[in-house]
Design a protein around this motif. Sequence first.
Motif, PDB file in Angstrom:
ATOM      1  N   THR A   9       0.838  -1.203   0.000  1.00 49.96           N
ATOM      2  CA  THR A   9       0.000   0.000   0.000  1.00 49.96           C
ATOM      3  C   THR A   9       0.870   1.249   0.000  1.00 49.96           C
ATOM      4  O   THR A   9       0.634   2.189  -0.762  1.00 49.96           O
ATOM      5  CB  THR A   9      -0.948  -0.003   1.213  1.00 49.96           C
ATOM      6  OG1 THR A   9      -1.765  -1.165   1.138  1.00 49.96           O
ATOM      7  CG2 THR A   9      -1.821   1.239   1.235  1.00 49.96           C
ATOM      8  N   ASN A  12       2.470   1.711  -3.409  1.00 46.92           N
ATOM      9  CA  ASN A  12       1.468   2.178  -4.372  1.00 46.92           C
ATOM     10  C   ASN A  12       1.140   3.651  -4.154  1.00 46.92           C
ATOM     11  O   ASN A  12       0.958   4.402  -5.114  1.00 46.92           O
ATOM     12  CB  ASN A  12       0.194   1.333  -4.285  1.00 46.92           C
ATOM     13  CG  ASN A  12       0.380  -0.045  -4.864  1.00 46.92           C
ATOM     14  OD1 ASN A  12       1.239  -0.260  -5.711  1.00 46.92           O
ATOM     15  ND2 ASN A  12      -0.416  -0.999  -4.406  1.00 46.92           N
ATOM     16  N   MET A  13       1.078   4.067  -2.894  1.00 47.52           N
ATOM     17  CA  MET A  13       0.832   5.479  -2.585  1.00 47.52           C
ATOM     18  C   MET A  13       1.973   6.350  -3.109  1.00 47.52           C
ATOM     19  O   MET A  13       1.745   7.408  -3.696  1.00 47.52           O
ATOM     20  CB  MET A  13       0.662   5.681  -1.077  1.00 47.52           C
ATOM     21  CG  MET A  13      -0.648   5.157  -0.547  1.00 47.52           C
ATOM     22  SD  MET A  13      -0.744   5.140   1.274  1.00 47.52           S
ATOM     23  CE  MET A  13      -0.367   6.821   1.697  1.00 47.52           C
ATOM     24  N   PHE A  16       1.739   6.577  -6.932  1.00 49.63           N
ATOM     25  CA  PHE A  16       0.645   7.450  -7.335  1.00 49.63           C
ATOM     26  C   PHE A  16       0.996   8.907  -7.086  1.00 49.63           C
ATOM     27  O   PHE A  16       0.789   9.768  -7.942  1.00 49.63           O
ATOM     28  CB  PHE A  16      -0.655   7.074  -6.606  1.00 49.63           C
ATOM     29  CG  PHE A  16      -1.816   7.911  -7.043  1.00 49.63           C
ATOM     30  CD1 PHE A  16      -2.474   7.643  -8.227  1.00 49.63           C
ATOM     31  CD2 PHE A  16      -2.248   8.987  -6.276  1.00 49.63           C
ATOM     32  CE1 PHE A  16      -3.536   8.432  -8.662  1.00 49.63           C
ATOM     33  CE2 PHE A  16      -3.300   9.775  -6.686  1.00 49.63           C
ATOM     34  CZ  PHE A  16      -3.954   9.494  -7.886  1.00 49.63           C
ATOM     35  N   ASP A 126      -6.555   4.009 -11.309  1.00 50.01           N
ATOM     36  CA  ASP A 126      -5.389   3.811 -10.436  1.00 50.01           C
ATOM     37  C   ASP A 126      -5.671   4.329  -9.025  1.00 50.01           C
ATOM     38  O   ASP A 126      -5.341   3.685  -8.035  1.00 50.01           O
ATOM     39  CB  ASP A 126      -4.146   4.514 -10.992  1.00 50.01           C
ATOM     40  CG  ASP A 126      -3.567   3.823 -12.205  1.00 50.01           C
ATOM     41  OD1 ASP A 126      -3.925   2.643 -12.451  1.00 50.01           O
ATOM     42  OD2 ASP A 126      -2.764   4.466 -12.911  1.00 50.01           O
ATOM     43  N   LEU A 130      -6.021   2.271  -5.542  1.00 56.27           N
ATOM     44  CA  LEU A 130      -5.225   2.657  -4.376  1.00 56.27           C
ATOM     45  C   LEU A 130      -6.131   2.904  -3.175  1.00 56.27           C
ATOM     46  O   LEU A 130      -5.849   2.447  -2.062  1.00 56.27           O
ATOM     47  CB  LEU A 130      -4.401   3.908  -4.686  1.00 56.27           C
ATOM     48  CG  LEU A 130      -3.610   4.505  -3.534  1.00 56.27           C
ATOM     49  CD1 LEU A 130      -2.615   3.505  -2.955  1.00 56.27           C
ATOM     50  CD2 LEU A 130      -2.898   5.770  -3.993  1.00 56.27           C
TER      51      LEU A 130
END
Length: 140
Positions: A9, A12-13, A16, A126, A130
Motif C-alpha cells: 500500500t 502504491n501510494m 501514485f 489507479d 489505491l
Amino acid sequence: MNHTSNLCTWLNMKHFENDVQVELEKVLTKYDLSPVEFSFLHYLYDQYDSKASLLEIKDSLKLSAAAVSRMAVRLENKDCKPIIRYHSDDNQKEVCLKITKSGIEHFKEASEVVNKSLNESFSSQDFQALREAILTTETN
C-alpha cells in the motif's frame, strides 16, 4: 475481502503521488511555477489578509528556512511579481510576504488547471484501486 500488505500500500501510494507530482509539474510549467511554488502561493492566498511570515510558511510547507527564503526570492523575481517582501510592523526583524493582486490572478489561473489535473488523477482507476487498497490494508 482482499487484504493488502502495508508495504504494498505504501509503495502504491508513493507511485501514485509521484505520478501526480509529475503531472502537476507539466501543467504548472505554463505558469512558470513548480508544485512547491504553487503551494507557497496557495498558503499566502489562503490567509485572511494574504500575508504571512517566512516562519509561518516554513512551518506550513514543512521546508527549511533556507528553502523558503530561496523560493521567496524566486517568486519575487518572476515576471508577474506574485509576492512582495516587507518587515513586520510589530518586529522589524521578522520578514513577511504578501501575495500581490497580480499574484492572486496568477494563482487563480494556475489553480484552475491544477484542480482539473487533480480531478482527473483522483477519478482514475489507479486512484480508485489505491483507495480500495488503503481501505482494505490491515492495521493490526
